[in-house]
Design an enzyme around this catalytic site. Structure first.
Site, PDB file in Angstrom:
ATOM      1  N   ASP A  12       0.819  -1.222   0.000  1.00 46.14           N
ATOM      2  CA  ASP A  12       0.000   0.000   0.000  1.00 46.14           C
ATOM      3  C   ASP A  12       0.849   1.267   0.000  1.00 46.14           C
ATOM      4  O   ASP A  12       0.450   2.297   0.536  1.00 46.14           O
ATOM      5  CB  ASP A  12      -0.963   0.035   1.206  1.00 46.14           C
ATOM      6  CG  ASP A  12      -1.792  -1.226   1.292  1.00 46.14           C
ATOM      7  OD1 ASP A  12      -2.277  -1.660   0.240  1.00 46.14           O
ATOM      8  OD2 ASP A  12      -1.940  -1.777   2.391  1.00 46.14           O
ATOM      9  N   GLY A  14       1.644   2.871  -2.663  1.00 45.01           N
ATOM     10  CA  GLY A  14       1.283   3.698  -3.815  1.00 45.01           C
ATOM     11  C   GLY A  14       1.958   3.205  -5.092  1.00 45.01           C
ATOM     12  O   GLY A  14       2.184   3.981  -6.016  1.00 45.01           O
ATOM     13  N   LYS A  15       2.255   1.903  -5.134  1.00 48.28           N
ATOM     14  CA  LYS A  15       2.901   1.331  -6.330  1.00 48.28           C
ATOM     15  C   LYS A  15       2.021   1.468  -7.562  1.00 48.28           C
ATOM     16  O   LYS A  15       2.514   1.713  -8.658  1.00 48.28           O
ATOM     17  CB  LYS A  15       3.223  -0.162  -6.113  1.00 48.28           C
ATOM     18  CG  LYS A  15       4.240  -0.422  -5.045  1.00 48.28           C
ATOM     19  CD  LYS A  15       4.435  -1.910  -4.830  1.00 48.28           C
ATOM     20  CE  LYS A  15       3.204  -2.602  -4.296  1.00 48.28           C
ATOM     21  NZ  LYS A  15       2.778  -2.169  -2.959  1.00 48.28           N
ATOM     22  N   LYS A  17      -0.106   3.808  -8.382  1.00 49.41           N
ATOM     23  CA  LYS A  17      -0.005   5.146  -8.962  1.00 49.41           C
ATOM     24  C   LYS A  17       1.320   5.322  -9.703  1.00 49.41           C
ATOM     25  O   LYS A  17       1.355   5.855 -10.815  1.00 49.41           O
ATOM     26  CB  LYS A  17      -0.146   6.197  -7.849  1.00 49.41           C
ATOM     27  CG  LYS A  17       0.039   7.616  -8.342  1.00 49.41           C
ATOM     28  CD  LYS A  17       1.164   8.302  -7.626  1.00 49.41           C
ATOM     29  CE  LYS A  17       1.671   9.486  -8.403  1.00 49.41           C
ATOM     30  NZ  LYS A  17       1.178  10.748  -7.911  1.00 49.41           N
ATOM     31  N   HIS A  40      -4.423  -2.324  -5.885  1.00 48.48           N
ATOM     32  CA  HIS A  40      -3.846  -1.024  -6.151  1.00 48.48           C
ATOM     33  C   HIS A  40      -5.003  -0.071  -6.401  1.00 48.48           C
ATOM     34  O   HIS A  40      -5.955  -0.434  -7.079  1.00 48.48           O
ATOM     35  CB  HIS A  40      -3.020  -1.037  -7.437  1.00 48.48           C
ATOM     36  CG  HIS A  40      -1.854  -1.955  -7.371  1.00 48.48           C
ATOM     37  ND1 HIS A  40      -0.865  -1.808  -6.455  1.00 48.48           N
ATOM     38  CD2 HIS A  40      -1.529  -3.005  -8.127  1.00 48.48           C
ATOM     39  CE1 HIS A  40       0.041  -2.751  -6.647  1.00 48.48           C
ATOM     40  NE2 HIS A  40      -0.341  -3.492  -7.659  1.00 48.48           N
ATOM     41  N   THR A  41      -4.876   1.138  -5.911  1.00 49.00           N
ATOM     42  CA  THR A  41      -5.889   2.132  -6.196  1.00 49.00           C
ATOM     43  C   THR A  41      -5.297   3.134  -7.164  1.00 49.00           C
ATOM     44  O   THR A  41      -4.196   3.633  -6.944  1.00 49.00           O
ATOM     45  CB  THR A  41      -6.328   2.838  -4.900  1.00 49.00           C
ATOM     46  OG1 THR A  41      -6.536   1.841  -3.917  1.00 49.00           O
ATOM     47  CG2 THR A  41      -7.589   3.636  -5.126  1.00 49.00           C
ATOM     48  N   LYS A 141       3.270 -29.401  -5.887  1.00 50.60           N
ATOM     49  CA  LYS A 141       3.090 -29.924  -7.249  1.00 50.60           C
ATOM     50  C   LYS A 141       1.718 -30.543  -7.497  1.00 50.60           C
ATOM     51  O   LYS A 141       1.584 -31.513  -8.220  1.00 50.60           O
ATOM     52  CB  LYS A 141       4.226 -30.906  -7.569  1.00 50.60           C
ATOM     53  CG  LYS A 141       5.577 -30.168  -7.649  1.00 50.60           C
ATOM     54  CD  LYS A 141       6.771 -31.075  -7.627  1.00 50.60           C
ATOM     55  CE  LYS A 141       7.056 -31.516  -6.213  1.00 50.60           C
ATOM     56  NZ  LYS A 141       8.351 -32.135  -6.016  1.00 50.60           N
ATOM     57  N   THR A 302     -10.322  -5.336   1.064  1.00 47.11           N
ATOM     58  CA  THR A 302     -11.186  -5.757   2.161  1.00 47.11           C
ATOM     59  C   THR A 302     -11.924  -4.610   2.827  1.00 47.11           C
ATOM     60  O   THR A 302     -12.888  -4.841   3.555  1.00 47.11           O
ATOM     61  CB  THR A 302     -10.323  -6.409   3.266  1.00 47.11           C
ATOM     62  OG1 THR A 302      -9.336  -5.441   3.662  1.00 47.11           O
ATOM     63  CG2 THR A 302      -9.612  -7.652   2.748  1.00 47.11           C
ATOM     64  N   GLY A 415       0.279  13.701  -4.414  1.00 48.90           N
ATOM     65  CA  GLY A 415      -1.151  13.600  -4.669  1.00 48.90           C
ATOM     66  C   GLY A 415      -1.411  12.294  -5.392  1.00 48.90           C
ATOM     67  O   GLY A 415      -0.474  11.687  -5.926  1.00 48.90           O
TER      68      GLY A 415
HETATM   69  P1  GDP Z   1      -0.342   0.051  -3.751  1.00 43.88           P
HETATM   70  O1  GDP Z   1      -0.950  -1.257  -3.428  1.00 43.88           O
HETATM   71  O2  GDP Z   1       1.101   0.138  -3.369  1.00 43.88           O
HETATM   72  O3  GDP Z   1      -0.574   0.463  -5.164  1.00 43.88           O
HETATM   73  O4  GDP Z   1      -1.048   1.136  -2.836  1.00 43.88           O
HETATM   74  P2  GDP Z   1      -2.614   1.440  -2.691  1.00 43.88           P
HETATM   75  O5  GDP Z   1      -3.176   1.784  -3.984  1.00 43.88           O
HETATM   76  O6  GDP Z   1      -3.295   0.393  -1.906  1.00 43.88           O
HETATM   77  O7  GDP Z   1      -2.559   2.699  -1.697  1.00 43.88           O
HETATM   78  C1  GDP Z   1      -2.123   3.908  -2.061  1.00 43.88           C
HETATM   79  C2  GDP Z   1      -3.251   4.908  -1.877  1.00 43.88           C
HETATM   80  O8  GDP Z   1      -2.700   6.173  -1.836  1.00 43.88           O
HETATM   81  C3  GDP Z   1      -4.222   4.934  -3.030  1.00 43.88           C
HETATM   82  O9  GDP Z   1      -5.493   5.302  -2.534  1.00 43.88           O
HETATM   83  C4  GDP Z   1      -3.657   6.017  -3.941  1.00 43.88           C
HETATM   84  O10 GDP Z   1      -4.635   6.655  -4.753  1.00 43.88           O
HETATM   85  C5  GDP Z   1      -3.121   6.957  -2.945  1.00 43.88           C
HETATM   86  N1  GDP Z   1      -1.941   7.699  -3.342  1.00 43.88           N
HETATM   87  C6  GDP Z   1      -0.854   7.286  -4.056  1.00 43.88           C
HETATM   88  N2  GDP Z   1       0.072   8.259  -4.094  1.00 43.88           N
HETATM   89  C7  GDP Z   1      -0.441   9.300  -3.376  1.00 43.88           C
HETATM   90  C8  GDP Z   1       0.054  10.586  -2.997  1.00 43.88           C
HETATM   91  O11 GDP Z   1       1.172  10.973  -3.317  1.00 43.88           O
HETATM   92  N3  GDP Z   1      -0.765  11.359  -2.234  1.00 43.88           N
HETATM   93  C9  GDP Z   1      -1.989  10.960  -1.819  1.00 43.88           C
HETATM   94  N4  GDP Z   1      -2.713  11.763  -1.061  1.00 43.88           N
HETATM   95  N5  GDP Z   1      -2.476   9.746  -2.125  1.00 43.88           N
HETATM   96  C10 GDP Z   1      -1.716   8.934  -2.889  1.00 43.88           C
END
Ligand code: GDP
Length: 426
Positions: A12, A14-15, A17, A40-41, A141, A302, A415
């Site tokens: 989590d 931010g991979k 993004k 990933h979000t 296996k 989840t 962001g």
């Molecule tokens: P991942 O599994 O590593 O891709 O991470 P997630 O997607 O679960 O969590 C990252 C969260 O942070 C997501 O809701 C993203 O939209 C958000 N996010 C990613 N980079 C940034 C950032 O620089 N700033 C903010 N505020 N949110 C971010």
């Protein structure tokens, strides 16, 4: 040229993004490990998406998205995800599924749930996506490889053999309904129908792509702390989360991986059980959780509230080292703009001694955080494009952490959007 995007922490970071952002310049994006248990979000022009199986490159018309052999492939989940993306107006992505990927079967998910039930309070906090039973079977296996869907004689014999073995546990350990081999065969045939158009010899495809000079992104799931060998065993996931495994899980030579973008979040969060040295609780944690990520730190799969903590230099330095970081992408920094002061964990005190090296699990359980408190910047930094334009205390925070972790922070994410990124020349 191959680049990997991987996590330094507990996942989590931010991979998604960062991958989505780097995918603009890539031809192929490969998921090389893990399953639909984490997500990933991604926020882009089409909207906000939670991806669990699809690589984060599916939003571009020019990329090919690949499910590598190292992935725990949940076929119905994959196709539900494709559908949900297309329904929101994204053009049908080009997808290839490795003929050597293995499939998560419905009994894997059942076994996950039964085992959590059996363990009761001692459970590992599994997401019940069948990942641990899946990988156990792969290495025992007795897993089902996609290629086997095209050998019906083999399958007919194998479903009987697998059901026989699983049914001993179902009957005597879990006291649950047994597997019927015919139903198992039908389940496999359904998966075959769904997956057939996408099946490919992925390692050969990537070999050709490399010869043509294409850019390939390897997208990791979770982070270093969850690696089964180098993480906080046994509170880990069941496949390697390290960039090195990208070579195996995609089927490319290890020396092709030239850049390892290791994503570190500006504070910590974790899901599931296990030692978490810089964890914070109460109102302090609630506030960071509420403000964190993009709309709060709750699991993409989840919805579970994530455990929160301050940035941990000890864990992150180790996490970057195990990944072999060439670049650190420092994310979600904008979230910390509300704090007057920001504690950073710079050492672990274990049995009265302070160390900066990440220990094995039984010592980690005893570690107490040693904090250095840095001044906050009390400003909204979203929208800033140049490093020099960041508030001084914000730059000091970045530079302090960079010195502690000993890896270069070359990207700063301020962001959730694709363009919320500050490049720093190192
Ligand atoms: P991942 O599994 O590593 O891709 O991470 P997630 O997607 O679960 O969590 C990252 C969260 O942070 C997501 O809701 C993203 O939209 C958000 N996010 C990613 N980079 C940034 C950032 O620089 N700033 C903010 N505020 N949110 C971010």
């Amino acid at each position: 040229m191959v680049k990997a995007v991987v996590g330094a922490n507990w996942g989590d970071e931010g991979k998604g993004k960062i991958t989505d952002m780097l995918a603009r310049e890539a031809d192929i994006i490969v998921r090389f490990q893990g399953g639909a248990n984490a997500g990933h979000t991604i926020v882009n022009d089409y909207g906000k998406f939670a991806l669990h199986t699809l690589p984060s490159g599916v939003f571009y018309g020019h990329t090919t998205s690949i499910i590598g052999n190292g992935v725990a492939l949940d076929v119905p989940r994959l196709f539900a995800e494709v559908q949900s993306v297309v329904e929101k107006g994204v053009p049908m992505p080009k997808i290839l599924v490795s003929d050597r990927a293995q499939m998560v079967m419905s009994y894997h998910k059942n076994f996950d749930a039964y085992e959590e039930e059996r363990l009761g309070g001692k459970s590992f906090g599994s997401t019940k996506s069948g990942i641990a039973p899946f990988y156990s079977d792969k290495y025992a296996k007795i897993g089902f490889q996609v290629s086997e869907l095209f050998d019906e004689e083999l399958l007919k014999e194998k479903v009987v053999r697998v059901a026989e073995q699983k049914n001993v546990l179902l009957e005597h350990l879990y006291h649950k309904p047994l597997i019927n081999p015919d139903e198992l065969y039908n389940e496999l045939m359904e998966y075959k129908k769904m997956v057939e158009p996408y099946v490919a010899n992925v390692s050969l495809f990537l070999h050709e792509a490399l010869k043509e000079g294409k850019t390939i992104l390897l997208e990791g799931q979770l982070g270093s702390m969850k690696d089964p060998d180098h993480g906080i065993y046994p509170m880990v996931t069941s496949s390697s989360t390290l960039a090195g495994y990208g070579a195996i899980g995609a089927g490319i030579p290890p020396y092709e991986i030239k850049q390892i973008v290791t994503v570190c979040k500006a504070y910590s969060s974790a899901v599931g059980a296990g030692a978490f040295v810089s964890e914070i609780f109460g109102d302090e944690a609630d506030e960071l959780r509420r403000r964190g990520g993009d709309g709060g730190e709750f699991g993409a799969t989840t919805g579970r509230p994530r455990r929160m903590g301050w940035f941990d230099c000890v864990a992150s330095k180790y996490g970057c080292r195990m990944q072999g970081a060439t670049d650190v992408a420092f994310t979600v920094l904008d979230v910390l703009g509300y704090l007057d002061e920001i504690p950073v964990c710079v050492g672990y005190e274990i049995d009265g001694e302070v160390t900066k090296e990440f220990p094995v699990t039984h010592l980690l359980e005893k570690a107490k955080p040693v904090y250095k408190v840095l001044p906050g910047w009390k400003e909204d930094i979203r929208g800033i494009k140049k490093y020099e334009d960041l508030p001084e205390n914000c730059r000091k925070y970045i530079e302090f952490i960079e010195k502690e972790i000993e890896y270069p922070i070359t990207m700063i994410s301020n962001g959730p959007g694709r363009d919320d990124i500050i490049y720093r020349n190192k």
